[in-house]
Design a protein around this motif. Structure first.
Motif, PDB file in Angstrom:
ATOM      1  N   ASP A 110     -19.796   3.681   6.061  1.00 37.27           N
ATOM      2  CA  ASP A 110     -19.259   3.590   7.411  1.00 37.27           C
ATOM      3  C   ASP A 110     -17.739   3.587   7.344  1.00 37.27           C
ATOM      4  OD1 ASP A 110     -21.784   3.462   8.461  1.00 37.27           O
ATOM      5  OD2 ASP A 110     -21.811   1.276   8.606  1.00 37.27           O
ATOM      6  N   ALA A 111     -17.121   4.046   8.414  1.00 37.35           N
ATOM      7  CA  ALA A 111     -15.657   4.027   8.476  1.00 37.35           C
ATOM      8  C   ALA A 111     -15.117   2.610   8.361  1.00 37.35           C
ATOM      9  CB  ALA A 111     -15.179   4.671   9.773  1.00 37.35           C
ATOM     10  N   SER A 112     -15.880   1.632   8.869  1.00 42.76           N
ATOM     11  CA  SER A 112     -15.452   0.233   8.811  1.00 42.76           C
ATOM     12  C   SER A 112     -15.406  -0.280   7.381  1.00 42.76           C
ATOM     13  CB  SER A 112     -16.384  -0.650   9.648  1.00 42.76           C
ATOM     14  OG  SER A 112     -17.711  -0.555   9.168  1.00 42.76           O
ATOM     15  N   VAL A 113     -16.083   0.405   6.458  1.00 45.68           N
ATOM     16  CA  VAL A 113     -16.020   0.053   5.040  1.00 45.68           C
ATOM     17  C   VAL A 113     -14.928   0.851   4.339  1.00 45.68           C
ATOM     18  CG1 VAL A 113     -17.302   0.021   2.867  1.00 45.68           C
ATOM     19  CG2 VAL A 113     -18.467  -0.539   5.012  1.00 45.68           C
ATOM     20  N   VAL A 114     -14.844   2.134   4.662  1.00 45.41           N
ATOM     21  CA  VAL A 114     -13.871   3.013   4.001  1.00 45.41           C
ATOM     22  C   VAL A 114     -12.443   2.581   4.301  1.00 45.41           C
ATOM     23  CG1 VAL A 114     -12.921   5.356   3.997  1.00 45.41           C
ATOM     24  CG2 VAL A 114     -15.385   5.003   3.853  1.00 45.41           C
ATOM     25  N   MET A 115     -12.165   2.238   5.573  1.00 48.11           N
ATOM     26  CA  MET A 115     -10.792   1.938   5.970  1.00 48.11           C
ATOM     27  C   MET A 115     -10.201   0.754   5.203  1.00 48.11           C
ATOM     28  SD  MET A 115      -9.279   1.001   9.727  1.00 48.11           S
ATOM     29  CE  MET A 115      -9.951  -0.657   9.574  1.00 48.11           C
ATOM     30  N   GLY A 129      -0.933  -6.021   5.056  1.00 48.33           N
ATOM     31  CA  GLY A 129      -2.075  -6.897   5.306  1.00 48.33           C
ATOM     32  C   GLY A 129      -2.300  -7.139   6.790  1.00 48.33           C
ATOM     33  N   ILE A 130      -1.221  -7.278   7.552  1.00 46.46           N
ATOM     34  CA  ILE A 130      -1.340  -7.470   8.999  1.00 46.46           C
ATOM     35  C   ILE A 130      -1.949  -6.228   9.653  1.00 46.46           C
ATOM     36  CG2 ILE A 130      -0.027  -7.763  11.147  1.00 46.46           C
ATOM     37  CD1 ILE A 130       1.949  -9.484   9.547  1.00 46.46           C
ATOM     38  N   ILE A 131      -1.472  -5.045   9.242  1.00 39.60           N
ATOM     39  CA  ILE A 131      -2.026  -3.793   9.784  1.00 39.60           C
ATOM     40  C   ILE A 131      -3.504  -3.669   9.409  1.00 39.60           C
ATOM     41  CG2 ILE A 131      -1.838  -1.286   9.766  1.00 39.60           C
ATOM     42  CD1 ILE A 131       1.134  -1.638   9.062  1.00 39.60           C
ATOM     43  N   LEU A 132      -3.831  -3.975   8.151  1.00 40.91           N
ATOM     44  CA  LEU A 132      -5.223  -3.924   7.693  1.00 40.91           C
ATOM     45  C   LEU A 132      -6.096  -4.862   8.511  1.00 40.91           C
ATOM     46  CD1 LEU A 132      -7.614  -3.484   5.752  1.00 40.91           C
ATOM     47  CD2 LEU A 132      -6.562  -5.151   4.221  1.00 40.91           C
ATOM     48  N   PHE A 133      -5.666  -6.110   8.647  1.00 35.02           N
ATOM     49  CA  PHE A 133      -6.473  -7.109   9.353  1.00 35.02           C
ATOM     50  C   PHE A 133      -6.681  -6.708  10.811  1.00 35.02           C
ATOM     51  CE2 PHE A 133      -6.804 -11.096  11.799  1.00 35.02           C
ATOM     52  CZ  PHE A 133      -7.957 -11.612  11.220  1.00 35.02           C
ATOM     53  N   SER A 134      -5.631  -6.192  11.445  1.00 37.68           N
ATOM     54  CA  SER A 134      -5.726  -5.801  12.853  1.00 37.68           C
ATOM     55  C   SER A 134      -6.741  -4.681  13.044  1.00 37.68           C
ATOM     56  CB  SER A 134      -4.358  -5.356  13.371  1.00 37.68           C
ATOM     57  OG  SER A 134      -3.405  -6.387  13.226  1.00 37.68           O
ATOM     58  N   ASN A 135      -6.645  -3.652  12.193  1.00 34.47           N
ATOM     59  CA  ASN A 135      -7.569  -2.528  12.315  1.00 34.47           C
ATOM     60  C   ASN A 135      -8.979  -2.905  11.901  1.00 34.47           C
ATOM     61  OD1 ASN A 135      -6.061   0.131  13.047  1.00 34.47           O
ATOM     62  ND2 ASN A 135      -4.691  -0.937  11.657  1.00 34.47           N
ATOM     63  N   TYR A 136      -9.109  -3.738  10.882  1.00 31.46           N
ATOM     64  CA  TYR A 136     -10.431  -4.155  10.420  1.00 31.46           C
ATOM     65  C   TYR A 136     -11.155  -4.947  11.510  1.00 31.46           C
ATOM     66  CZ  TYR A 136     -14.048  -6.398   7.637  1.00 31.46           C
ATOM     67  OH  TYR A 136     -15.251  -6.840   7.160  1.00 31.46           O
ATOM     68  N   ARG A 137     -10.450  -5.879  12.160  1.00 30.34           N
ATOM     69  CA  ARG A 137     -11.067  -6.664  13.226  1.00 30.34           C
ATOM     70  C   ARG A 137     -11.511  -5.765  14.379  1.00 30.34           C
ATOM     71  NH1 ARG A 137     -10.239 -12.172  13.694  1.00 30.34           N
ATOM     72  NH2 ARG A 137     -11.577 -11.896  15.536  1.00 30.34           N
ATOM     73  N   ALA A 138     -10.686  -4.763  14.691  1.00 31.18           N
ATOM     74  CA  ALA A 138     -11.026  -3.861  15.795  1.00 31.18           C
ATOM     75  C   ALA A 138     -12.278  -3.056  15.477  1.00 31.18           C
ATOM     76  CB  ALA A 138      -9.854  -2.924  16.086  1.00 31.18           C
ATOM     77  N   VAL A 139     -12.333  -2.489  14.257  1.00 29.57           N
ATOM     78  CA  VAL A 139     -13.491  -1.684  13.878  1.00 29.57           C
ATOM     79  C   VAL A 139     -14.750  -2.523  13.824  1.00 29.57           C
ATOM     80  CG1 VAL A 139     -14.495  -0.303  12.027  1.00 29.57           C
ATOM     81  CG2 VAL A 139     -12.113   0.027  12.661  1.00 29.57           C
ATOM     82  N   MET A 140     -14.665  -3.737  13.257  1.00 29.82           N
ATOM     83  CA  MET A 140     -15.837  -4.599  13.161  1.00 29.82           C
ATOM     84  C   MET A 140     -16.319  -5.029  14.542  1.00 29.82           C
ATOM     85  SD  MET A 140     -16.668  -4.597  10.053  1.00 29.82           S
ATOM     86  CE  MET A 140     -17.942  -5.866  10.113  1.00 29.82           C
ATOM     87  N   ALA A 141     -15.387  -5.295  15.459  1.00 29.92           N
ATOM     88  CA  ALA A 141     -15.771  -5.689  16.824  1.00 29.92           C
ATOM     89  C   ALA A 141     -16.515  -4.551  17.527  1.00 29.92           C
ATOM     90  CB  ALA A 141     -14.532  -6.084  17.624  1.00 29.92           C
ATOM     91  N   GLU A 142     -16.020  -3.324  17.353  1.00 31.76           N
ATOM     92  CA  GLU A 142     -16.681  -2.191  17.995  1.00 31.76           C
ATOM     93  C   GLU A 142     -18.011  -1.878  17.318  1.00 31.76           C
ATOM     94  OE1 GLU A 142     -14.250   1.166  18.583  1.00 31.76           O
ATOM     95  OE2 GLU A 142     -12.701   0.079  19.654  1.00 31.76           O
ATOM     96  N   ARG A 143     -18.084  -2.119  16.010  1.00 33.03           N
ATOM     97  CA  ARG A 143     -19.359  -1.902  15.319  1.00 33.03           C
ATOM     98  C   ARG A 143     -20.407  -2.896  15.816  1.00 33.03           C
ATOM     99  NH1 ARG A 143     -20.477  -2.436   8.812  1.00 33.03           N
ATOM    100  NH2 ARG A 143     -22.523  -1.456   8.812  1.00 33.03           N
ATOM    101  N   ARG A 144     -20.015  -4.161  15.987  1.00 35.81           N
ATOM    102  CA  ARG A 144     -20.958  -5.152  16.504  1.00 35.81           C
ATOM    103  C   ARG A 144     -21.412  -4.792  17.923  1.00 35.81           C
ATOM    104  NH1 ARG A 144     -17.425  -8.789  13.792  1.00 35.81           N
ATOM    105  NH2 ARG A 144     -16.266  -9.124  15.738  1.00 35.81           N
ATOM    106  N   ALA A 145     -20.458  -4.314  18.733  1.00 34.12           N
ATOM    107  CA  ALA A 145     -20.806  -3.929  20.105  1.00 34.12           C
ATOM    108  C   ALA A 145     -21.788  -2.747  20.106  1.00 34.12           C
ATOM    109  CB  ALA A 145     -19.546  -3.560  20.875  1.00 34.12           C
ATOM    110  N   ALA A 146     -21.562  -1.798  19.200  1.00 36.12           N
ATOM    111  CA  ALA A 146     -22.465  -0.648  19.117  1.00 36.12           C
ATOM    112  C   ALA A 146     -23.869  -1.066  18.683  1.00 36.12           C
ATOM    113  CB  ALA A 146     -21.900   0.399  18.164  1.00 36.12           C
ATOM    114  N   MET A 147     -23.937  -2.005  17.705  1.00 29.55           N
ATOM    115  CA  MET A 147     -25.232  -2.475  17.234  1.00 29.55           C
ATOM    116  C   MET A 147     -25.950  -3.253  18.328  1.00 29.55           C
ATOM    117  SD  MET A 147     -24.208  -3.673  13.357  1.00 29.55           S
ATOM    118  CE  MET A 147     -25.859  -4.261  12.996  1.00 29.55           C
TER     119      MET A 147
END
Length: 298
Positions: free
Chosen positions: A242-247, A278-296
């Motif tokens: 998943d993109a949420s893992v690759v990113m 790390g701040i950029i990573l954390f921000s994008n990671y939280r966004a992708v994970m939130a949208e993944r949870r919403a999709a699931m």
């Protein structure tokens, strides 16, 4: 309790392991391309670096891309190919300037603002919703950039601004690629990239052509093959993960680049780069994970 995996679970486990391996090769290829480009830029112009990278790519696709000839003859979405590659070419030009003038880790950290631009352009051109997680990722990414460039603490290097513009160009290019993949195969997209960017690189290289020596050839191969391999390996990883893992894995390029820069070019390892990245990573990671949870949940 049995520990035997079902066939589906075994397939997912294999895909995950293979995806990690492809992602590792992709990161190594990106860094190899960066080192090759920097070494070439020591004796050649930036324009020549782009030209020779594409020229090496041409020989690769001539050897491996014959099966794509029927699709290429159809000229499907050729105007969009041209637009995408013009944008990508000039983004590469600005990015390569950054590679020459900035520490490698700083370039990769700034480049990782690209997901922010992707969200913006997806909203603008593809009419995708700009959700709260994406807005928060944008704010977090901006804070991360400020940490990296640290305005107010001396003169901000203009090259950092060029890398940010390049990241925006890469983001727009990715949106155009997404549109192309609806009707065009990934292999054809790569071939069109070489066929369009090679003459572009040749024309701009004539504005600042410098003598080429035999010692440049190994670095041409490193830069050219690294560029093609990086995109190919990343696509293979995205097939399996998943993109949420690759990113988040891709963000490991920042410390990897810092280590290479330290040993190859005696670049000081700047903790601010890691903090901002790390701040950029954390921000994008939280966004992708939130949208993944919403999709699931949906």
């Amino acid at each position: 309790m049995s520990t035997n995996l079902t066939p589906a679970q075994g397939t997912r486990s294999t895909d995950f392991a293979q995806g990690l391996a492809w992602m590792g090769l992709s990161m190594a290829s990106f860094i190899g391309m960066s080192v090759g480009s920097r070494e070439l830029a020591a004796t050649l112009s930036i324009q020549q670096v782009l030209f020779f990278r594409a020229l090496v790519g041409l020989f690769v696709i001539l050897a491996l891309g014959r099966a794509l000839l029927p699709e290429l003859r159809g000229l499907k979405m050729v105007r969009l190919h041209v637009l995408r590659n013009v944008v990508h070419f000039f983004a590469q030009y600005l990015w390569t300037i950054g590679i020459v003038l900035l520490p490698l880790a700083s370039v990769f950290a700034l480049e990782f603002t690209m997901p922010i631009w992707v969200a913006f352009f997806a909203f603008l051109f593809l009419k995708e919703r700009l959700t709260t997680p994406r807005i928060l990722a944008t704010i977090g990414g901006f804070i991360g950039v400020l940490v990296i460039v640290r305005p107010g603490l001396g003169m901000v290097d203009p090259a950092a601004g060029l890398v940010l513009i390049a990241a925006a160009g890469y983001g727009l290019s990715l949106i155009l690629v997404k549109q192309l993949t609806r009707e065009v195969s990934p292999g054809a997209i790569v071939v069109w990239m070489i066929l369009i960017q090679l003459p572009l690189g040749f024309l701009v290289s004539l504005t600042d052509w410098r003598p080429v020596s035999f010692t440049d050839i190994p670095w041409m191969l490193v830069a050219g093959i690294g560029a093609l391999a990086a995109h190919y390996c990343q696509a293979q990883a995205l097939k399996r993960l998943d993109a949420s893992v690759v990113m988040p894995i891709d963000f490991l390029r920042v410390p990897m680049a810092a280590v290479v820069g330290y040993y190859a070019y005696a670049e000081a390892i700047d903790l601010w780069v890691f903090l901002g990245g790390g701040i950029i990573l954390f921000s994008n990671y939280r966004a992708v994970m939130a949208e993944r949870r919403a999709a699931m949940a949906g």
